[in-house]
Structure formats: structure tokens, C-alpha cells
Design a protein around this motif. Structure first.
Motif, PDB file in Angstrom:
ATOM      1  N   VAL A  98       0.856  -1.190   0.000  1.00 45.34           N
ATOM      2  CA  VAL A  98       0.000   0.000   0.000  1.00 45.34           C
ATOM      3  C   VAL A  98       0.889   1.236   0.000  1.00 45.34           C
ATOM      4  O   VAL A  98       1.575   1.524   0.982  1.00 45.34           O
ATOM      5  N   LEU A  99       0.873   1.942  -1.125  1.00 42.83           N
ATOM      6  CA  LEU A  99       1.762   3.081  -1.322  1.00 42.83           C
ATOM      7  C   LEU A  99       0.981   4.372  -1.095  1.00 42.83           C
ATOM      8  O   LEU A  99       0.164   4.781  -1.923  1.00 42.83           O
ATOM      9  N   ALA A 100       1.238   4.972   0.055  1.00 38.80           N
ATOM     10  CA  ALA A 100       0.505   6.178   0.449  1.00 38.80           C
ATOM     11  C   ALA A 100       1.268   7.428   0.027  1.00 38.80           C
ATOM     12  O   ALA A 100       2.378   7.353  -0.506  1.00 38.80           O
ATOM     13  N   SER A 104       2.202   9.638   2.215  1.00 37.30           N
ATOM     14  CA  SER A 104       3.184   9.850   3.287  1.00 37.30           C
ATOM     15  C   SER A 104       3.807   8.509   3.640  1.00 37.30           C
ATOM     16  O   SER A 104       3.160   7.461   3.536  1.00 37.30           O
ATOM     17  N   ILE A 105       5.060   8.535   4.050  1.00 35.15           N
ATOM     18  CA  ILE A 105       5.731   7.316   4.517  1.00 35.15           C
ATOM     19  C   ILE A 105       4.909   6.671   5.631  1.00 35.15           C
ATOM     20  O   ILE A 105       4.700   5.460   5.663  1.00 35.15           O
ATOM     21  N   PHE A 106       4.408   7.499   6.542  1.00 28.47           N
ATOM     22  CA  PHE A 106       3.710   7.024   7.732  1.00 28.47           C
ATOM     23  C   PHE A 106       2.511   6.142   7.401  1.00 28.47           C
ATOM     24  O   PHE A 106       2.220   5.191   8.129  1.00 28.47           O
ATOM     25  N   HIS A 155       2.108   4.201   4.753  1.00 27.27           N
ATOM     26  CA  HIS A 155       2.397   2.997   3.965  1.00 27.27           C
ATOM     27  C   HIS A 155       1.972   1.760   4.744  1.00 27.27           C
ATOM     28  O   HIS A 155       1.988   1.744   5.974  1.00 27.27           O
ATOM     29  N   SER A 156       1.613   0.715   4.030  1.00 24.12           N
ATOM     30  CA  SER A 156       1.131  -0.490   4.699  1.00 24.12           C
ATOM     31  C   SER A 156       1.195  -1.666   3.723  1.00 24.12           C
ATOM     32  O   SER A 156       1.686  -1.547   2.601  1.00 24.12           O
ATOM     33  N   PHE A 157       0.713  -2.801   4.187  1.00 24.81           N
ATOM     34  CA  PHE A 157       0.484  -3.949   3.317  1.00 24.81           C
ATOM     35  C   PHE A 157      -1.017  -4.208   3.231  1.00 24.81           C
ATOM     36  O   PHE A 157      -1.738  -3.995   4.206  1.00 24.81           O
ATOM     37  N   PRO A 217      -4.815   3.206  -0.160  1.00 20.51           N
ATOM     38  CA  PRO A 217      -4.206   3.785   1.044  1.00 20.51           C
ATOM     39  C   PRO A 217      -5.163   4.758   1.734  1.00 20.51           C
ATOM     40  O   PRO A 217      -6.069   5.307   1.103  1.00 20.51           O
ATOM     41  N   SER A 228      11.058   1.342   5.018  1.00 19.44           N
ATOM     42  CA  SER A 228      10.357   1.890   3.864  1.00 19.44           C
ATOM     43  C   SER A 228      11.016   1.455   2.558  1.00 19.44           C
ATOM     44  O   SER A 228      10.338   1.044   1.610  1.00 19.44           O
ATOM     45  N   LEU A 251      10.250  -2.134   1.663  1.00 20.58           N
ATOM     46  CA  LEU A 251       8.884  -2.261   1.148  1.00 20.58           C
ATOM     47  C   LEU A 251       8.822  -1.839  -0.319  1.00 20.58           C
ATOM     48  O   LEU A 251       8.271  -2.550  -1.167  1.00 20.58           O
ATOM     49  N   GLN A 281      10.512   5.085  -2.388  1.00 12.05           N
ATOM     50  CA  GLN A 281       9.396   5.818  -1.776  1.00 12.05           C
ATOM     51  C   GLN A 281       9.866   6.844  -0.745  1.00 12.05           C
ATOM     52  O   GLN A 281       9.202   7.859  -0.533  1.00 12.05           O
ATOM     53  N   TRP A 282      10.982   6.571  -0.100  1.00 12.81           N
ATOM     54  CA  TRP A 282      11.466   7.492   0.943  1.00 12.81           C
ATOM     55  C   TRP A 282      11.733   8.877   0.359  1.00 12.81           C
ATOM     56  O   TRP A 282      11.419   9.892   0.980  1.00 12.81           O
ATOM     57  N   THR A 300       7.843  10.274  -1.417  1.00 14.01           N
ATOM     58  CA  THR A 300       6.640  10.651  -0.666  1.00 14.01           C
ATOM     59  C   THR A 300       6.982  11.580   0.511  1.00 14.01           C
ATOM     60  O   THR A 300       8.145  11.894   0.738  1.00 14.01           O
ATOM     61  N   ARG A 301       5.935  11.993   1.215  1.00 15.52           N
ATOM     62  CA  ARG A 301       6.149  12.910   2.333  1.00 15.52           C
ATOM     63  C   ARG A 301       6.812  12.192   3.504  1.00 15.52           C
ATOM     64  O   ARG A 301       6.317  11.194   3.998  1.00 15.52           O
ATOM     65  N   ARG A 302       7.903  12.755   3.970  1.00  8.90           N
ATOM     66  CA  ARG A 302       8.642  12.181   5.107  1.00  8.90           C
ATOM     67  C   ARG A 302       7.843  12.307   6.405  1.00  8.90           C
ATOM     68  O   ARG A 302       6.967  13.162   6.500  1.00  8.90           O
ATOM     69  N   PRO A 303       8.188  11.495   7.409  1.00  9.50           N
ATOM     70  CA  PRO A 303       7.459  11.559   8.688  1.00  9.50           C
ATOM     71  C   PRO A 303       7.635  12.895   9.408  1.00  9.50           C
ATOM     72  O   PRO A 303       8.727  13.466   9.404  1.00  9.50           O
ATOM     73  N   GLU A 347       4.553  11.967  13.872  1.00  9.07           N
ATOM     74  CA  GLU A 347       4.492  10.610  13.316  1.00  9.07           C
ATOM     75  C   GLU A 347       5.670   9.762  13.795  1.00  9.07           C
ATOM     76  O   GLU A 347       5.514   8.578  14.102  1.00  9.07           O
ATOM     77  N   ASP A 380      -4.952   4.720  -6.511  1.00  9.04           N
ATOM     78  CA  ASP A 380      -5.972   5.165  -5.566  1.00  9.04           C
ATOM     79  C   ASP A 380      -7.110   5.803  -6.376  1.00  9.04           C
ATOM     80  O   ASP A 380      -6.861   6.684  -7.202  1.00  9.04           O
TER      81      ASP A 380
END
Lengths: 212, 212
Positions: free
Chosen positions: A88-90, A92-94, A96-98, A167, B126, B129, B133-134, B137-140, B144, B195
């Protein structure tokens, strides 16, 4: 309905809990292996192993796992079966998931000693691996049966956790010019590879050719 | 060389033991998730979770797992990473097996408290996965980061077990008119699924499109 004991009640991400036994069976019946957790000499040990299901009972090979299982007494185990369905590519890094489907079963694994149940357990293990092989290949001899221990675990205390779909990003992040979505993880079977010493022309049986 | 402590020395199928650290890294770096085993209130608990590796250290999310981990002290864990590569179809039920590559790591998981290591651990998770992506995408945010605990596990006490190739049948069974061989299990990525709320025309970045 699935049980709701303290250890099968999700502490986090409660919305991902499935409560239907059919979902438990679906997760179990469509995976190839489980991860069997035991406590050995006070520390955790996690081993991958095959399994099979007959109704409300999960059968696993007993040769893997804890010393306490091999010594014949029941032992507390945790069996976890996981399908990874996507990354799951969001935005934000935060976030992200599977995407995944995961079943966890807790209980005391009982060494199977009854000869009929032992055979049925092995048959379930075999048919889970490759349906049709039990009737197609050579059945176990008495000596082989004696060398194969089987454990039975009741599907009483179990939880199922599932994440599907797109996501979930923080409201403000949806405005970011970042691609987001899911990268599906796909698992399947490749064409059967014959044993090199097989006599030429030996046909692949349909139950292997059509395994899904 | 990998360690040879009592719990990383294979009791069964010793010929399947790999002893090269490169094989450990290969198994770890090419899988998506691990199964983290902990002892919780005296019983085993096995949870699937993401991870990342930096050199000799494995980083896992700390929010999953034992109460003892959440309380900040180190805890004994077993991390198992398994690839199922094929179903080994023998001429006898007894010699059926899986082709697989499995790494097991034992040790004490250390909660990461240093801010720099914490960020590097999350970056490793990250990048494992989805590499790229690091930076994409938006960093933490600080908030977070505070909500994300990371555990570090040294890759000191580890074993790798690998089975490859054709079935090994009993001598007498090779004369049986039974097809034998391997049904490969293939895992890969499907086409990225955007998405649904993504603005039309948002391009999938190359690092996702070409993820292998």
C-alpha cells in the motif's frame, strides 16, 4: 463467530478484524504454509511448516517445533498464516502499509496418537499441499507413519485480520502531487518441472497441471 | 560465516543448512515480510510484520509484538523469513516436501531510541517495502516519528535453511509409474492499482512501475 478472548481481540486497527469463521477457513485453506510459534527453553521459536484442516481442527507436522511437543505432551502454540496481497503506497511514509489477510490461532497442540486420526491428519496435510496426491502416489508404510508425528490444534481461539483497498492518507496529503495506490503481490504456480530421472513421456497428472 | 549456537544448529535435515552470510542477506533482502515471534504472558505469539536491513542489523516495527517490547525493555525474539519456492511432488506421500529458503534469527530486540538511528531504521523499513518511496513521498513529521517505534535486532545468531531441486524418493519407488517433480511457486507484482481518488493523469513513478 470467532472467539473474543483477550489475546484474539485486536488492540490496534480494530476495524481490520474479521469475525466470520468462513473468513478464517478461507485464509487457512488458500495458503500453503503456516508459521508455528512455540516457546522452547524460555525463548520464542518460529518455524514454517505445512498444515491441513479438517473441520474445526488444524493438523501440523509434529517433527518441527518444540521439544515439549516431541516429548508427547501438549504445548501452547501460536499458528499464524499470512497472505501478502499488496504493497500500500501512500502519499506519506507514515501511511504505507500492506494489504494482507492473516489468521492467528492460539491453543494447546495435541500430539495425535489414534492411528485413524493420524492417517486422516496426514491425508489433510497432503491434500492441502497438492489435492489429489494422496490417491495418486504411494501411501505411507507402517514404518513411515511411525516416523511422522502429527499435532492437532483446535480452531477455537482464533483471530483474522484483513486489510484491503486503497491507502488511507491524512486529509492534507491528498493535495500532494504524489502517485498513490496499491502494488498487488501475486502468487501462483509455474509450469510443473519434471524430476530429471523421470522416464521420458511420463504425463503430468491433471490434478497437478490444473493446481490453483 | 553464520553462527553455530545450539539453537541455530539444525537438528534435522542438516544438509539443508546454509552457512554463508551472503545467503542470509539474500533471503532477507528478497522477502517482503517476516514473522516475529515473542513470548507474551508465557505463551508464544507470532505476528507478520515489515522489516528492513542495514548491514548487520534488522529493523522491525515495534508497535507489533510483545508487551515487554512496548514497555521499552529488550525482549527475546525469533524472526523468521520464509520463501516458498515450490511444492516437491514425490512418488511417495512420505517424501513430499517444499522447496524453500528460510532464515531464522534469534536475539534480543532493542528498542531504538537514538533519533538518527530511528529515522534510518524507518528509512530501511520503507526502502525494503518499496525502494524509492522514501525520497518520493512525504517524510514523517515529528509527531508521526513519535508514534512509530522501531526495534533493532543484531544479525548475530541466525540460521538459513534451503531446499532446492527434485524430489528425493526411496530407491524402490523410482520404478513406480508416477509423475514426480516440482510445482514452482511464483510470486511477483501485478500492475499498480491507482488510488481511486487520485487526479486523472497522475503518472506512476518509475520506481513503482519497475519494482521487482
Amino acid at each position: 463467530m470467532l472467539s473474543t478472548t483477550p489475546r484474539t481481540t485486536l488492540g490496534r486497527e480494530k476495524q481490520r478484524a474479521a469475525t466470520d469463521r468462513a473468513e478464517l477457513y478461507e485464509v487457512l485453506d488458500s495458503a500453503l504454509i503456516c508459521h508455528l510459534g512455540v516457546v522452547r527453553d524460555g525463548h520464542p521459536m518460529v518455524v514454517p511448516t505445512g498444515y491441513g484442516r479438517i473441520g474445526e481442527t488444524l493438523y501440523v507436522h509434529g517433527s518441527t517445533g518444540a521439544t515439549s511437543l516431541r516429548s508427547g505432551q501438549g504445548a501452547e502454540v501460536c499458528v499464524t498464516v499470512t497472505h501478502v496481497d499488496g504493497i500500500v503506497l501512500a502519499r506519506s511514509i507514515f501511511n504505507h502499509s500492506f494489504n494482507y489477510r492473516c489468521a492467528m490461532i492460539y491453543g494447546t497442540a495435541r500430539p495425535v496418537t489414534d492411528p485413524d486420526e493420524h492417517l486422516e491428519g496426514l491425508r489433510a496435510l497432503s491434500e492441502h499441499l497438492a489435492p489429489g496426491q494422496w490417491d495418486y502416489t504411494r501411501r505411507p508404510t507402517r514404518k513411515e507413519l511411525a516416523a511422522t508425528s502429527v499435532l492437532a490444534l483446535p480452531l477455537e481461539e482464533a483471530s483474522v485480520k484483513i486489510r484491503r483497498g486503497a491507502p488511507g492518507d491524512d486529509d492534507a496529503d491528498y493535495a500532494l502531487p504524489i502517485w498513490a495506490g496499491v502494488l498487488p503481490v501475486v502468487t501462483g504456480f509455474g509450469p510443473p518441472v519434471p524430476d530429471p530421472v523421470l522416464p521420458e513421456g511420463t504425463a503430468v497428472p491433471p490434478h497437478i497441471l490444473n493446481r490453483r
